[in-house]
Write a protein that holds these residues in place. Structure first.
Motif, PDB file in Angstrom:
ATOM      1  N   UNK A 170       0.835  -1.199   0.000  1.00 54.17           N
ATOM      2  CA  UNK A 170       0.000   0.000   0.000  1.00 54.17           C
ATOM      3  C   UNK A 170       0.870   1.250   0.000  1.00 54.17           C
ATOM      4  N   UNK A 171       0.469   2.225  -0.799  1.00 56.84           N
ATOM      5  CA  UNK A 171       1.227   3.465  -0.906  1.00 56.84           C
ATOM      6  C   UNK A 171       0.538   4.640  -0.220  1.00 56.84           C
ATOM      7  N   UNK A 172      -0.740   4.490   0.119  1.00 54.99           N
ATOM      8  CA  UNK A 172      -1.485   5.599   0.729  1.00 54.99           C
ATOM      9  C   UNK A 172      -1.190   5.743   2.219  1.00 54.99           C
ATOM     10  N   UNK A 173      -0.613   4.721   2.831  1.00 57.61           N
ATOM     11  CA  UNK A 173      -0.331   4.742   4.266  1.00 57.61           C
ATOM     12  C   UNK A 173       1.132   4.370   4.467  1.00 57.61           C
ATOM     13  N   UNK A 174       1.854   5.224   5.180  1.00 55.01           N
ATOM     14  CA  UNK A 174       3.309   5.092   5.272  1.00 55.01           C
ATOM     15  C   UNK A 174       3.763   5.253   6.715  1.00 55.01           C
ATOM     16  N   UNK A 175       5.059   5.003   6.931  1.00 51.56           N
ATOM     17  CA  UNK A 175       5.641   5.225   8.239  1.00 51.56           C
ATOM     18  C   UNK A 175       5.922   6.698   8.480  1.00 51.56           C
ATOM     19  N   UNK A 176       6.587   6.993   9.610  1.00 55.30           N
ATOM     20  CA  UNK A 176       6.689   8.392  10.028  1.00 55.30           C
ATOM     21  C   UNK A 176       7.757   8.562  11.086  1.00 55.30           C
ATOM     22  N   UNK A 177       8.157   9.807  11.272  1.00 52.69           N
ATOM     23  CA  UNK A 177       8.987  10.146  12.407  1.00 52.69           C
ATOM     24  C   UNK A 177       8.186  10.066  13.695  1.00 52.69           C
ATOM     25  N   UNK A 178       8.886   9.962  14.823  1.00 53.26           N
ATOM     26  CA  UNK A 178       8.215   9.817  16.114  1.00 53.26           C
ATOM     27  C   UNK A 178       9.148  10.343  17.204  1.00 53.26           C
ATOM     28  N   UNK A 179       8.545  10.847  18.285  1.00 54.06           N
ATOM     29  CA  UNK A 179       9.340  11.385  19.386  1.00 54.06           C
ATOM     30  C   UNK A 179       8.450  12.008  20.442  1.00 54.06           C
ATOM     31  N   UNK A 180       8.411  13.338  20.503  1.00 50.62           N
ATOM     32  CA  UNK A 180       7.516  14.012  21.439  1.00 50.62           C
ATOM     33  C   UNK A 180       6.080  13.992  20.945  1.00 50.62           C
ATOM     34  N   UNK A 181       5.883  13.591  19.710  1.00 52.33           N
ATOM     35  CA  UNK A 181       4.553  13.322  19.159  1.00 52.33           C
ATOM     36  C   UNK A 181       4.601  11.980  18.445  1.00 52.33           C
ATOM     37  N   UNK A 182       3.427  11.363  18.306  1.00 53.18           N
ATOM     38  CA  UNK A 182       3.390  10.059  17.652  1.00 53.18           C
ATOM     39  C   UNK A 182       3.703  10.164  16.171  1.00 53.18           C
ATOM     40  N   UNK A 191       7.907   1.964  -0.325  1.00 58.47           N
ATOM     41  CA  UNK A 191       8.114   1.602  -1.731  1.00 58.47           C
ATOM     42  C   UNK A 191       9.207   2.482  -2.318  1.00 58.47           C
ATOM     43  N   UNK A 192       9.768   2.023  -3.423  1.00 56.76           N
ATOM     44  CA  UNK A 192      10.837   2.757  -4.092  1.00 56.76           C
ATOM     45  C   UNK A 192      10.277   4.017  -4.734  1.00 56.76           C
ATOM     46  N   UNK A 193      10.969   5.129  -4.578  1.00 54.95           N
ATOM     47  CA  UNK A 193      10.520   6.413  -5.108  1.00 54.95           C
ATOM     48  C   UNK A 193      11.726   7.217  -5.581  1.00 54.95           C
ATOM     49  N   UNK A 194      11.487   8.125  -6.523  1.00 58.69           N
ATOM     50  CA  UNK A 194      12.565   9.010  -6.968  1.00 58.69           C
ATOM     51  C   UNK A 194      12.904  10.055  -5.908  1.00 58.69           C
ATOM     52  N   UNK A 195      11.994  10.259  -4.949  1.00 60.47           N
ATOM     53  CA  UNK A 195      12.255  11.188  -3.847  1.00 60.47           C
ATOM     54  C   UNK A 195      13.029  10.459  -2.766  1.00 60.47           C
ATOM     55  N   UNK A 196      14.267  10.845  -2.557  1.00 61.33           N
ATOM     56  CA  UNK A 196      15.144  10.108  -1.658  1.00 61.33           C
ATOM     57  C   UNK A 196      14.860  10.390  -0.192  1.00 61.33           C
ATOM     58  N   UNK A 208       8.653   2.432  11.296  1.00 60.39           N
ATOM     59  CA  UNK A 208       8.701   1.778   9.982  1.00 60.39           C
ATOM     60  C   UNK A 208       7.584   0.748   9.948  1.00 60.39           C
ATOM     61  N   UNK A 209       6.630   0.897   8.994  1.00 57.01           N
ATOM     62  CA  UNK A 209       5.408   0.086   9.049  1.00 57.01           C
ATOM     63  C   UNK A 209       4.835  -0.254   7.676  1.00 57.01           C
ATOM     64  N   UNK A 210       5.388  -1.265   7.017  1.00 60.85           N
ATOM     65  CA  UNK A 210       4.780  -1.701   5.758  1.00 60.85           C
ATOM     66  C   UNK A 210       3.418  -2.355   5.965  1.00 60.85           C
ATOM     67  N   UNK A 211       2.523  -2.140   5.012  1.00 58.92           N
ATOM     68  CA  UNK A 211       1.205  -2.777   4.979  1.00 58.92           C
ATOM     69  C   UNK A 211       1.056  -3.439   3.616  1.00 58.92           C
ATOM     70  N   UNK A 212       0.851  -4.753   3.631  1.00 54.02           N
ATOM     71  CA  UNK A 212       0.751  -5.520   2.402  1.00 54.02           C
ATOM     72  C   UNK A 212      -0.628  -6.142   2.265  1.00 54.02           C
ATOM     73  N   UNK A 213      -1.037  -6.364   1.016  1.00 58.22           N
ATOM     74  CA  UNK A 213      -2.362  -6.931   0.737  1.00 58.22           C
ATOM     75  C   UNK A 213      -2.243  -8.077  -0.247  1.00 58.22           C
ATOM     76  N   UNK A 214      -3.221  -8.977  -0.183  1.00 57.94           N
ATOM     77  CA  UNK A 214      -3.255 -10.117  -1.095  1.00 57.94           C
ATOM     78  C   UNK A 214      -3.783  -9.743  -2.473  1.00 57.94           C
ATOM     79  N   UNK A 215      -4.539  -8.646  -2.556  1.00 63.76           N
ATOM     80  CA  UNK A 215      -5.164  -8.267  -3.818  1.00 63.76           C
ATOM     81  C   UNK A 215      -4.723  -6.909  -4.309  1.00 63.76           C
ATOM     82  N   UNK A 216      -5.720  -6.119  -4.767  1.00 60.24           N
ATOM     83  CA  UNK A 216      -5.428  -4.805  -5.319  1.00 60.24           C
ATOM     84  C   UNK A 216      -5.111  -3.776  -4.258  1.00 60.24           C
TER      85      UNK A 216
END
Length: 275
Positions: A170-182, A191-196, A208-216
């Motif tokens: 899934x590309x619509x939901x991604x991981x994030x920084x965390x610290x004093x806020x969630x 996923x691989x992206x041209x934005x490094x 770091x939180x990948x989410x995978x699906x069996x279908x679309x």
């Protein structure tokens, strides 16, 4: 010009505070996953988790977050993420992702696991195992990464190169920084992206939180304004850990052993922070 994200870099002492939150969270997830059996409601899993936090003097960073009504997310079968605990009673063969967070002294941790209830389906076992391994591949990549985008590239490469049935990232939901806020900058793509992405440097803490699906890959949000489901009804899995980068290396803050058992076979030795 692209806006550079404002990232909160942590001191070793602050990372140690996040480690405290991560350990409480790990124990809470142990309890919730252990209670996920046929005939148990998702609301009961929430109660089990809350009891662990209460005994530790920690608080949930999910409860009340933008109005979220529980301390964990319970996403069952076609539910990808943000499922709300309630009256649903777990059935034989269900696959459930339990996502949760904890706060200790103002510092946050975030983690998720997938488990299968009762008699597992072979495709669900593979889905969860691949999602978990993809997470660890992303974490291992962080150890030598120059940019945050290297994490998503490692996850994508691992999943896309597997033989057998292709799983979707899934590309619509991604991981994030965390610290004093969630949820903080930066976004952590799965996923691989041209934005490094931003450069990796000591003090960076990521969920770091990948989410995978069996279908679309198409999803929708249910009428509760939280629960995300696959539109084709195919099943999903989520795995997540909170990870710190410091001068000595990386350390998985929400894993009891700091990630050693999973990272060392990948050639990475996690290093605890010393204050």
């Amino acid at each position: 010009m692209l806006r550079q994200p404002k990232i909160e870099y942590k001191t070793p002492r602050q990372i140690l505070s996040m480690r405290e939150a991560g350990l409480v969270l790990s124990r809470g997830l142990d309890a919730a996953v252990g209670a996920a059996r046929v005939g148990v409601s998702t609301r009961e899993l929430n109660t089990v988790f809350e009891e662990v936090l209460r005994e530790a003097g920690a608080t949930s960073n999910f409860l009340g977050y933008h109005g979220f009504p529980a301390s964990i997310c319970t996403s069952v079968n076609e539910e990808v993420v943000h499922g709300i605990p309630g009256d649903y009673v777990l059935q034989d063969g269900d696959i459930i992702s339990i996502d949760a967070g904890a706060v200790v002294n103002g510092w946050h941790a975030d983690s998720a696991r997938t488990t299968i209830v009762g008699t597992p389906r072979e495709e669900d076992v593979r889905l969860s195992q691949v999602t978990e391994e993809a997470m660890w591949r992303g974490i291992a990549a962080l150890a030598g990464a120059k940019h945050v985008g290297d994490i998503g590239a490692a996850i994508d490469d691992y999943v896309s190169e597997l033989p057998g049935q292709r799983l979707g990232i899934l590309e619509d939901y991604v991981g994030h920084g965390i610290g004093t806020r969630m949820h903080q900058e930066p976004d952590v793509l799965n996923y691989r992206s041209s934005h490094r992405g931003p450069k990796v440097r000591p003090g960076l803490c990521l969920a770091i939180e990948p989410m995978l699906v069996l279908g679309g890959l198409e999803t929708k949000v249910l009428d509760d304004d939280w629960t995300v489901v696959t539109t084709d009804g195919k099943r999903a899995s989520q795995w997540e850990h909170t990870v710190a980068v410091h001068d000595g290396g990386i350390w998985v803050l929400s894993a009891e052993d700091g990630g050693a058992s999973k990272l060392e076979p990948l050639g990475v030795v996690p290093v605890p922070v010393r204050a």
